[in-house]
Design a protein around this motif. Structure first.
Motif, PDB file in Angstrom:
ATOM      1  N   GLU A  80       0.461  -1.679  -0.291  1.00 34.96           N
ATOM      2  CA  GLU A  80      -0.512  -0.250   0.033  1.00 34.96           C
ATOM      3  C   GLU A  80       1.332   1.057   0.699  1.00 34.96           C
ATOM      4  O   GLU A  80       1.984   1.358   0.630  1.00 34.96           O
ATOM      5  N   ARG A  81       0.507   2.401  -1.104  1.00 38.14           N
ATOM      6  CA  ARG A  81       1.238   3.532  -0.952  1.00 38.14           C
ATOM      7  C   ARG A  81       0.672   4.514   0.014  1.00 38.14           C
ATOM      8  O   ARG A  81      -0.417   4.548   0.321  1.00 38.14           O
ATOM      9  N   THR A  82       1.320   4.910   0.580  1.00 33.99           N
ATOM     10  CA  THR A  82       1.568   5.493   2.139  1.00 33.99           C
ATOM     11  C   THR A  82       1.792   7.089   1.791  1.00 33.99           C
ATOM     12  O   THR A  82       1.101   8.204   2.027  1.00 33.99           O
ATOM     13  N   GLY A  83       3.415   7.372   0.790  1.00 35.97           N
ATOM     14  CA  GLY A  83       3.449   8.703   0.659  1.00 35.97           C
ATOM     15  C   GLY A  83       4.408   8.740   1.836  1.00 35.97           C
ATOM     16  O   GLY A  83       4.799   9.754   1.266  1.00 35.97           O
ATOM     17  N   ASN A  84       4.362   8.072   2.550  1.00 37.99           N
ATOM     18  CA  ASN A  84       5.098   8.958   3.918  1.00 37.99           C
ATOM     19  C   ASN A  84       7.020   7.938   3.768  1.00 37.99           C
ATOM     20  O   ASN A  84       7.197   6.893   3.265  1.00 37.99           O
ATOM     21  N   PRO A  85       7.804   8.989   3.705  1.00 37.91           N
ATOM     22  CA  PRO A  85       9.513   8.593   3.397  1.00 37.91           C
ATOM     23  C   PRO A  85       9.942   7.564   4.464  1.00 37.91           C
ATOM     24  O   PRO A  85      11.022   7.249   4.123  1.00 37.91           O
ATOM     25  N   LEU A  86       9.522   7.720   5.684  1.00 33.66           N
ATOM     26  CA  LEU A  86       9.902   6.314   6.450  1.00 33.66           C
ATOM     27  C   LEU A  86       9.580   5.285   6.300  1.00 33.66           C
ATOM     28  O   LEU A  86       9.873   4.251   7.028  1.00 33.66           O
ATOM     29  N   ASP A  87       8.097   5.177   5.244  1.00 37.39           N
ATOM     30  CA  ASP A  87       7.725   3.234   5.029  1.00 37.39           C
ATOM     31  C   ASP A  87       7.908   2.602   4.673  1.00 37.39           C
ATOM     32  O   ASP A  87       8.656   3.340   3.710  1.00 37.39           O
ATOM     33  N   ILE A  88       8.737   1.605   4.698  1.00 40.23           N
ATOM     34  CA  ILE A  88       9.109   0.780   3.221  1.00 40.23           C
ATOM     35  C   ILE A  88       8.723  -0.402   3.510  1.00 40.23           C
ATOM     36  O   ILE A  88       7.982  -0.980   4.423  1.00 40.23           O
ATOM     37  N   ALA A  89       8.603  -1.367   2.661  1.00 36.47           N
ATOM     38  CA  ALA A  89       8.165  -2.107   2.275  1.00 36.47           C
ATOM     39  C   ALA A  89       9.297  -3.418   2.329  1.00 36.47           C
ATOM     40  O   ALA A  89      10.011  -2.953   0.676  1.00 36.47           O
ATOM     41  N   LEU A  90       9.354  -4.291   2.285  1.00 39.90           N
ATOM     42  CA  LEU A  90      10.962  -5.265   2.919  1.00 39.90           C
ATOM     43  C   LEU A  90      10.508  -6.042   1.481  1.00 39.90           C
ATOM     44  O   LEU A  90       9.824  -7.216   1.506  1.00 39.90           O
ATOM     45  N   PRO A  91      11.695  -7.007   0.561  1.00 43.00           N
ATOM     46  CA  PRO A  91      11.579  -7.890   0.057  1.00 43.00           C
ATOM     47  C   PRO A  91      11.184  -9.070   0.854  1.00 43.00           C
ATOM     48  O   PRO A  91      10.778  -9.423   2.009  1.00 43.00           O
TER      49      PRO A  91
END
Length: 246
Positions: A80-91
């Motif tokens: 889900e795209r949040t636009g928060n630069p500190l959010d990450i999705a891991l492999p």
């Protein structure tokens, strides 16, 4: 007749365990990075209580139901795209390392923020561990960002790199509560991991599938309960009739 009751009870115990697992999955439908578990069972044949040991006639071996375990479903949840630069999705095969009072733990929750002490923490409040230790910021830093290789930066430059790990056998991970996992095996730093900034991974639980399975397990449990009741009634009737005078 006792075998019928014992076998039915073993199946009920396995179903109860599966219901607990399903209920936990459903409760975490909205938990970021949650990995569902499934309940598995297997047949266990009683090694000695068998009619095969008797000379006259052959009987079937008595088979019980045994809990085999609750393996992790390691499939990736929806991003889900949040636009928060500190959010990450891991492999899919990697984990984020966080610090807890019980020591280092592992999570797939990539929703992060900066707390009042300037520490980079997950949305659950656990400090995120970098390759050089805790990742911290001063109050005047701006333009916080995380690049694809896990490097954290700000207006003051690089603040370190996230420690992202993988395990040789992820199924050995043990739930440690609060969407965290513990492991007795050593974690291997995933230097080749590429994260997606501005995204978070949602739970991989599919509510419709879990609710359908919950209904199925409930019906099976009720069916076995009915079988136990009828068997018990048959036994009481037999005892009463055998005790009647001829």
């Amino acid at each position: 007749m006792e075998n019928v009751l014992l076998i039915a009870l073993s199946r009920q115990m396995a179903l109860r365990r599966e219901m607990d697992v399903i209920a936990n999955n459903v409760a975490n439908v909205t938990t970021n990075g949650f990995k569902r578990r499934s309940a598995e069972s297997r047949e266990f044949q009683m090694p000695v209580a068998s009619g095969d040991t008797f000379r006259r006639g052959a009987d079937r071996r008595v088979s019980f139901v045994v809990d085999r375990g609750t393996p992790l479903d390691l499939s990736t949840g929806t991003l889900e795209r949040t636009g928060n630069p500190l959010d990450i999705a891991l492999p899919g095969d990697t984990w984020l390392v966080v610090q807890t009072p019980q020591g280092e733990r592992y999570t797939r929750n990539g929703a992060m923020m900066v707390n009042a002490q300037g520490q980079l923490v997950t949305s659950d409040g656990h400090p995120v561990v970098g390759e050089q230790g805790a990742v911290t910021f001063s109050s005047d830093e701006t333009n916080l960002a995380i690049t694809g290789d896990g490097t954290v930066s700000s207006s003051n430059g690089s603040r370190g790199r996230l420690r992202i790990v993988r395990f040789q056998n992820p199924q050995a991970l043990q739930n440690a509560g609060a969407n965290l996992f513990a492991s007795t095996q050593p974690a291997q730093v995933a230097t080749d991991a590429r994260v997606q900034s501005g995204f978070i991974e949602r739970s991989n639980v599919r509510p419709v599938v879990e609710i359908s399975r919950m209904i199925e397990v409930t019906r099976q449990y009720q069916s076995i309960a009915s079988l136990i009741s009828r068997t018990d009634e048959t036994r009481r009737t037999a005892i009463q009739r055998l005790g009647e005078p001829i």
